[in-house]
Design a protein around this motif. Structure first.
Motif, PDB file in Angstrom:
ATOM      1  N   ALA A  49       0.761  -1.176   0.062  1.00  0.00           N
ATOM      2  CA  ALA A  49      -0.110   0.079  -0.110  1.00  0.00           C
ATOM      3  C   ALA A  49       0.760   1.337   0.077  1.00  0.00           C
ATOM      4  N   THR A  50       1.970   1.173   0.733  1.00  0.00           N
ATOM      5  CA  THR A  50       2.795   2.562   1.059  1.00  0.00           C
ATOM      6  C   THR A  50       3.560   2.628  -0.534  1.00  0.00           C
ATOM      7  N   ALA A  51       3.971   1.590  -1.130  1.00  0.00           N
ATOM      8  CA  ALA A  51       4.445   1.484  -2.288  1.00  0.00           C
ATOM      9  C   ALA A  51       3.814   2.138  -3.414  1.00  0.00           C
ATOM     10  N   LEU A  52       2.357   1.822  -3.424  1.00  0.00           N
ATOM     11  CA  LEU A  52       1.369   2.467  -4.389  1.00  0.00           C
ATOM     12  C   LEU A  52       1.139   4.099  -4.070  1.00  0.00           C
ATOM     13  N   VAL A  53       0.370   4.048  -2.755  1.00  0.00           N
ATOM     14  CA  VAL A  53       0.023   5.427  -2.271  1.00  0.00           C
ATOM     15  C   VAL A  53       0.972   6.387  -2.405  1.00  0.00           C
ATOM     16  N   LEU A  54       2.003   6.364  -1.823  1.00  0.00           N
ATOM     17  CA  LEU A  54       3.297   7.500  -1.793  1.00  0.00           C
ATOM     18  C   LEU A  54       3.757   7.978  -3.206  1.00  0.00           C
ATOM     19  N   PRO A  55       3.992   7.133  -3.973  1.00  0.00           N
ATOM     20  CA  PRO A  55       4.287   7.702  -5.336  1.00  0.00           C
ATOM     21  C   PRO A  55       3.107   8.649  -6.190  1.00  0.00           C
ATOM     22  N   ALA A  56       1.957   7.893  -5.881  1.00  0.00           N
ATOM     23  CA  ALA A  56       0.721   8.537  -6.425  1.00  0.00           C
ATOM     24  C   ALA A  56       0.624   9.812  -5.902  1.00  0.00           C
ATOM     25  N   ALA A  57       0.824   9.896  -4.533  1.00  0.00           N
ATOM     26  CA  ALA A  57       0.471  11.057  -3.775  1.00  0.00           C
ATOM     27  C   ALA A  57       1.299  12.249  -4.282  1.00  0.00           C
ATOM     28  N   ALA A  58       2.847  11.873  -4.533  1.00  0.00           N
ATOM     29  CA  ALA A  58       3.652  12.645  -4.917  1.00  0.00           C
ATOM     30  C   ALA A  58       3.661  12.914  -6.302  1.00  0.00           C
ATOM     31  N   LEU A  59       3.174  12.195  -7.180  1.00  0.00           N
ATOM     32  CA  LEU A  59       2.843  12.744  -8.584  1.00  0.00           C
ATOM     33  C   LEU A  59       1.789  13.584  -8.545  1.00  0.00           C
ATOM     34  N   PHE A  60       0.579  13.500  -7.782  1.00  0.00           N
ATOM     35  CA  PHE A  60      -0.637  14.345  -7.568  1.00  0.00           C
ATOM     36  C   PHE A  60      -0.068  15.679  -7.370  1.00  0.00           C
ATOM     37  N   ALA A  61       0.640  15.609  -6.057  1.00  0.00           N
ATOM     38  CA  ALA A  61       1.073  16.992  -5.663  1.00  0.00           C
ATOM     39  C   ALA A  61       2.041  17.760  -6.563  1.00  0.00           C
ATOM     40  N   GLY A  62       2.967  17.173  -7.261  1.00  0.00           N
ATOM     41  CA  GLY A  62       3.600  17.515  -8.194  1.00  0.00           C
ATOM     42  C   GLY A  62       2.840  17.966  -9.579  1.00  0.00           C
ATOM     43  N   PHE A  63       1.904  17.272  -9.901  1.00  0.00           N
ATOM     44  CA  PHE A  63       0.842  17.871 -11.185  1.00  0.00           C
ATOM     45  C   PHE A  63       0.337  19.022 -10.551  1.00  0.00           C
ATOM     46  N   CYS A  64      -0.270  19.318  -9.311  1.00  0.00           N
ATOM     47  CA  CYS A  64      -0.789  20.277  -8.831  1.00  0.00           C
ATOM     48  C   CYS A  64       0.126  21.511  -9.000  1.00  0.00           C
ATOM     49  N   ALA A  65       1.230  21.227  -8.562  1.00  0.00           N
ATOM     50  CA  ALA A  65       2.262  22.319  -8.594  1.00  0.00           C
ATOM     51  C   ALA A  65       2.910  22.913  -9.962  1.00  0.00           C
ATOM     52  N   LEU A  66       2.782  21.903 -10.929  1.00  0.00           N
ATOM     53  CA  LEU A  66       2.853  22.285 -12.458  1.00  0.00           C
ATOM     54  C   LEU A  66       1.942  23.031 -12.813  1.00  0.00           C
ATOM     55  N   GLY A  67       0.714  22.624 -12.433  1.00  0.00           N
ATOM     56  CA  GLY A  67      -0.531  23.523 -12.874  1.00  0.00           C
ATOM     57  C   GLY A  67      -0.757  24.602 -12.385  1.00  0.00           C
ATOM     58  N   VAL A  68      -0.245  25.212 -11.098  1.00  0.00           N
ATOM     59  CA  VAL A  68       0.008  26.270 -10.551  1.00  0.00           C
ATOM     60  C   VAL A  68       1.120  27.248 -11.224  1.00  0.00           C
ATOM     61  N   TRP A  69       2.193  26.598 -11.528  1.00  0.00           N
ATOM     62  CA  TRP A  69       3.208  27.263 -12.144  1.00  0.00           C
ATOM     63  C   TRP A  69       2.743  27.794 -13.694  1.00  0.00           C
ATOM     64  N   GLN A  70       1.964  26.855 -14.239  1.00  0.00           N
ATOM     65  CA  GLN A  70       1.519  27.136 -15.557  1.00  0.00           C
ATOM     66  C   GLN A  70       0.560  28.314 -15.650  1.00  0.00           C
ATOM     67  N   LEU A  71      -0.197  28.248 -14.616  1.00  0.00           N
ATOM     68  CA  LEU A  71      -1.058  29.470 -14.538  1.00  0.00           C
ATOM     69  C   LEU A  71      -0.572  30.772 -14.392  1.00  0.00           C
ATOM     70  N   GLU A  72       0.673  30.658 -13.475  1.00  0.00           N
ATOM     71  CA  GLU A  72       1.319  32.114 -13.112  1.00  0.00           C
ATOM     72  C   GLU A  72       2.263  32.298 -14.414  1.00  0.00           C
ATOM     73  N   ARG A  73       2.480  31.398 -15.276  1.00  0.00           N
ATOM     74  CA  ARG A  73       3.392  31.681 -16.512  1.00  0.00           C
ATOM     75  C   ARG A  73       2.576  32.398 -17.373  1.00  0.00           C
ATOM     76  N   ARG A  74       1.445  31.798 -17.614  1.00  0.00           N
ATOM     77  CA  ARG A  74       0.256  32.261 -18.417  1.00  0.00           C
ATOM     78  C   ARG A  74       0.067  34.030 -18.307  1.00  0.00           C
ATOM     79  N   ALA A  75      -0.055  34.157 -16.945  1.00  0.00           N
ATOM     80  CA  ALA A  75      -0.458  35.530 -16.391  1.00  0.00           C
ATOM     81  C   ALA A  75       0.824  36.439 -16.855  1.00  0.00           C
ATOM     82  N   TRP A  76       2.005  35.954 -16.629  1.00  0.00           N
ATOM     83  CA  TRP A  76       3.290  36.701 -17.005  1.00  0.00           C
ATOM     84  C   TRP A  76       3.449  36.876 -18.486  1.00  0.00           C
ATOM     85  N   LYS A  77       3.037  35.726 -19.240  1.00  0.00           N
ATOM     86  CA  LYS A  77       3.135  35.885 -20.782  1.00  0.00           C
ATOM     87  C   LYS A  77       2.236  36.966 -21.367  1.00  0.00           C
TER      88      LYS A  77
END
Length: 104
Positions: A49-77
């Motif tokens: 369970a740990t081997a499946l849940v922790l990487p999935a949670a890390a990927l989810f957090a990473g994708f959320c951070a990338l989404g926020v960065w893309q929105l900030e980048r769009r405003a800057w552009k």
């Protein structure tokens, strides 16, 4: 490798049961099984369970951070494009002279 009970072990258990029965109205039965589970599956389930849940949670957090960065980048552009558009439509200005070059 199974552990064998010695006659002393059996006598100790019988005495403990007899002592416990003196303080209760019930009768105590001892059941000895040839083998008991040591719950080897439980740590494996937690590890899986740990081997499946922790990487999935890390990927989810990473994708959320990338989404926020893309929105900030769009405003800057969009701001950059708007500034370029304002400069393109602005009247021409004379180029600075050699005395002003260090400030440019």
């Amino acid at each position: 490798m199974p552990t064998q009970m010695t006659p002393d072990d059996l006598d100790r258990i019988a005495q403990a049961v007899a002592d416990a029965e003196k303080t209760t109205a019930g009768e105590i039965f001892c059941v000895l099984a040839p083998e008991v589970s040591d719950y080897r599956e439980t740590p494996l389930v937690w590890a899986a369970a740990t081997a499946l849940v922790l990487p999935a949670a890390a990927l989810f957090a990473g994708f959320c951070a990338l989404g926020v960065w893309q929105l900030e980048r769009r405003a800057w552009k969009l701001d950059l494009i708007a500034r370029v558009d304002r400069r393109v439509a602005a009247p021409a200005v004379a180029a600075p002279g050699p005395a002003q070059w260090p400030a440019v």
